[in-house]
Write a protein that holds these residues in place. Sequence first.
Motif, PDB file in Angstrom:
ATOM      1  N   UNK A 118      18.901 -12.600 -40.359  1.00 31.42           N
ATOM      2  CA  UNK A 118      18.543 -12.843 -41.768  1.00 31.42           C
ATOM      3  C   UNK A 118      17.070 -12.539 -41.997  1.00 31.42           C
ATOM      4  N   UNK A 119      16.233 -12.955 -41.053  1.00 37.42           N
ATOM      5  CA  UNK A 119      14.790 -12.721 -41.214  1.00 37.42           C
ATOM      6  C   UNK A 119      14.485 -11.224 -41.146  1.00 37.42           C
ATOM      7  N   UNK A 120      15.098 -10.544 -40.163  1.00 41.69           N
ATOM      8  CA  UNK A 120      14.795  -9.117 -39.987  1.00 41.69           C
ATOM      9  C   UNK A 120      15.237  -8.303 -41.204  1.00 41.69           C
ATOM     10  N   UNK A 121      16.321  -8.745 -41.847  1.00 38.02           N
ATOM     11  CA  UNK A 121      16.865  -7.961 -42.962  1.00 38.02           C
ATOM     12  C   UNK A 121      16.429  -8.507 -44.323  1.00 38.02           C
ATOM     13  N   UNK A 122      15.637  -9.578 -44.326  1.00 39.85           N
ATOM     14  CA  UNK A 122      15.303 -10.298 -45.564  1.00 39.85           C
ATOM     15  C   UNK A 122      16.597 -10.529 -46.347  1.00 39.85           C
ATOM     16  N   UNK A 123      17.475 -11.321 -45.755  1.00 42.68           N
ATOM     17  CA  UNK A 123      18.821 -11.590 -46.259  1.00 42.68           C
ATOM     18  C   UNK A 123      18.955 -13.102 -46.415  1.00 42.68           C
ATOM     19  N   UNK A 124      18.897 -13.625 -47.635  1.00 44.15           N
ATOM     20  CA  UNK A 124      18.997 -15.092 -47.775  1.00 44.15           C
ATOM     21  C   UNK A 124      20.375 -15.575 -47.293  1.00 44.15           C
ATOM     22  N   UNK A 125      20.379 -16.505 -46.383  1.00 42.29           N
ATOM     23  CA  UNK A 125      21.667 -16.985 -45.838  1.00 42.29           C
ATOM     24  C   UNK A 125      22.387 -17.872 -46.847  1.00 42.29           C
ATOM     25  N   UNK A 126      21.634 -18.694 -47.574  1.00 40.85           N
ATOM     26  CA  UNK A 126      22.239 -19.596 -48.558  1.00 40.85           C
ATOM     27  C   UNK A 126      21.221 -19.930 -49.634  1.00 40.85           C
ATOM     28  N   UNK A 127      21.679 -19.919 -50.877  1.00 40.20           N
ATOM     29  CA  UNK A 127      20.817 -20.232 -52.019  1.00 40.20           C
ATOM     30  C   UNK A 127      21.541 -21.232 -52.918  1.00 40.20           C
ATOM     31  N   UNK A 128      20.759 -22.142 -53.519  1.00 36.46           N
ATOM     32  CA  UNK A 128      21.312 -23.093 -54.498  1.00 36.46           C
ATOM     33  C   UNK A 128      22.577 -23.795 -53.996  1.00 36.46           C
ATOM     34  N   UNK A 129      23.734 -23.531 -54.609  1.00 41.06           N
ATOM     35  CA  UNK A 129      24.936 -24.274 -54.219  1.00 41.06           C
ATOM     36  C   UNK A 129      25.747 -23.552 -53.136  1.00 41.06           C
ATOM     37  N   UNK A 130      25.228 -22.475 -52.601  1.00 38.06           N
ATOM     38  CA  UNK A 130      25.960 -21.734 -51.558  1.00 38.06           C
ATOM     39  C   UNK A 130      26.287 -22.641 -50.373  1.00 38.06           C
ATOM     40  N   UNK A 131      27.425 -22.357 -49.772  1.00 35.64           N
ATOM     41  CA  UNK A 131      27.724 -22.960 -48.470  1.00 35.64           C
ATOM     42  C   UNK A 131      27.593 -21.845 -47.441  1.00 35.64           C
ATOM     43  N   UNK A 132      27.353 -22.235 -46.197  1.00 35.98           N
ATOM     44  CA  UNK A 132      27.271 -21.238 -45.126  1.00 35.98           C
ATOM     45  C   UNK A 132      28.190 -21.675 -43.990  1.00 35.98           C
ATOM     46  N   UNK A 133      29.147 -20.838 -43.669  1.00 34.39           N
ATOM     47  CA  UNK A 133      30.036 -21.136 -42.544  1.00 34.39           C
ATOM     48  C   UNK A 133      29.621 -20.271 -41.356  1.00 34.39           C
ATOM     49  N   UNK A 134      29.253 -20.939 -40.270  1.00 38.37           N
ATOM     50  CA  UNK A 134      28.908 -20.223 -39.040  1.00 38.37           C
ATOM     51  C   UNK A 134      30.089 -20.400 -38.098  1.00 38.37           C
ATOM     52  N   UNK A 135      30.675 -19.290 -37.696  1.00 40.86           N
ATOM     53  CA  UNK A 135      31.896 -19.402 -36.891  1.00 40.86           C
ATOM     54  C   UNK A 135      32.060 -18.164 -36.023  1.00 40.86           C
ATOM     55  N   UNK A 136      32.819 -18.320 -34.924  1.00 37.32           N
ATOM     56  CA  UNK A 136      33.170 -17.107 -34.190  1.00 37.32           C
ATOM     57  C   UNK A 136      34.111 -16.276 -35.054  1.00 37.32           C
ATOM     58  N   UNK A 137      34.032 -14.977 -34.961  1.00 35.64           N
ATOM     59  CA  UNK A 137      34.963 -14.138 -35.718  1.00 35.64           C
ATOM     60  C   UNK A 137      36.382 -14.468 -35.257  1.00 35.64           C
ATOM     61  N   UNK A 138      37.310 -14.702 -36.196  1.00 39.02           N
ATOM     62  CA  UNK A 138      38.680 -15.022 -35.778  1.00 39.02           C
ATOM     63  C   UNK A 138      39.268 -13.915 -34.909  1.00 39.02           C
ATOM     64  N   UNK A 139      40.300 -14.315 -34.130  1.00 46.23           N
ATOM     65  CA  UNK A 139      40.889 -13.374 -33.166  1.00 46.23           C
ATOM     66  C   UNK A 139      41.934 -12.468 -33.789  1.00 46.23           C
ATOM     67  N   UNK A 140      42.456 -12.860 -34.961  1.00 46.52           N
ATOM     68  CA  UNK A 140      43.533 -12.043 -35.525  1.00 46.52           C
ATOM     69  C   UNK A 140      43.254 -11.776 -37.003  1.00 46.52           C
ATOM     70  N   UNK A 141      43.929 -10.749 -37.502  1.00 44.45           N
ATOM     71  CA  UNK A 141      43.768 -10.392 -38.912  1.00 44.45           C
ATOM     72  C   UNK A 141      44.214 -11.547 -39.801  1.00 44.45           C
ATOM     73  N   UNK A 142      45.340 -12.171 -39.396  1.00 48.50           N
ATOM     74  CA  UNK A 142      45.875 -13.275 -40.194  1.00 48.50           C
ATOM     75  C   UNK A 142      44.865 -14.421 -40.283  1.00 48.50           C
ATOM     76  N   UNK A 143      44.280 -14.763 -39.139  1.00 47.00           N
ATOM     77  CA  UNK A 143      43.301 -15.862 -39.143  1.00 47.00           C
ATOM     78  C   UNK A 143      42.083 -15.494 -39.990  1.00 47.00           C
TER      79      UNK A 143
END
Length: 224
Positions: A118-143
């Motif tokens: 986020x810092x390198x790209x100047x990419x705000x992770x969350x602003x105002x009412x945003x939520x941020x989910x940090x997770x491993x990428x799911x293993x399947x398309x369905x998930x």
Amino acid sequence: MAAVRAIEQADLIVAPVACEGGISMAMRIASHWIKPDQPQLSVVFPMVEAPEPRQQAWKAAADLLASEVSTGKQVVLLCEGDASLFASGSYVLLSLQQRHPSCQLRVIPGITSFSSTAAAAVWPLALQQDQLLVAPCPDSELDFERMASHAEEQGQNLALLKLGRRWRWLRPLLEQRGLLSRSLFAEKVGWPDQCIAPAEQIAAEERPYFSLLLIRQRWPDVLP
Ligand SMILES: C[S@@+](CC[C@H](N)C(=O)[O-])C[C@H]1O[C@@H](n2cnc3c(N)ncnc32)[C@H](O)[C@@H]1O
């Protein structure tokens, strides 16, 4: 700075590796601050599904660290990014607390891979009412579909770690859902060959384990 001081003052520097003779990226990064005469050691944390080999490795590492500390040494266990986020070091710390409660511990907070991105790209992770989910990428398309639908409903931005080989099938899905243009791809952040780019520019093929994706659902109404 605290981490650099700890490394410089350490009597023993320990780094996790995935297999015997494997290379530790954490050791490579820390090597700038390690003196040639500072003892170094690798501990193997096997990347397997079965619980027993992993549990044994965590216990063995905890016993080894505690035994070195009991002789009066200052021991540093290296970790990439932050030690509390999907890190082998977390298991060793839990094991140390259980098996060697009198062993003095200090965790030095690190900068997570997604914060660095986020810092390198100047990419705000969350602003105002945003939520941020940090997770491993799911293993399947369905998930992933389930996760993405929920995230869209909630206005949740995503930081998806452990992207690697999943990028091959994830990219077309993002395109279908209109998320590709809102995504940032990052690989080997902070390394000489780092790649941080709009996800649209990255072809649907297997990428290295050290890759992640940031997805912004939408921008808030009130902006500069
Ligand atoms: C076991 S987790 C470790 C997370 C780490 N403790 C942190 O604070 O970010 C490994 C995942 O973190 C992400 N990661 C770690 N270092 C990275 C880097 N330098 N560049 C891109 N992604 C990285 C990748 O998604 C990788 O699959």
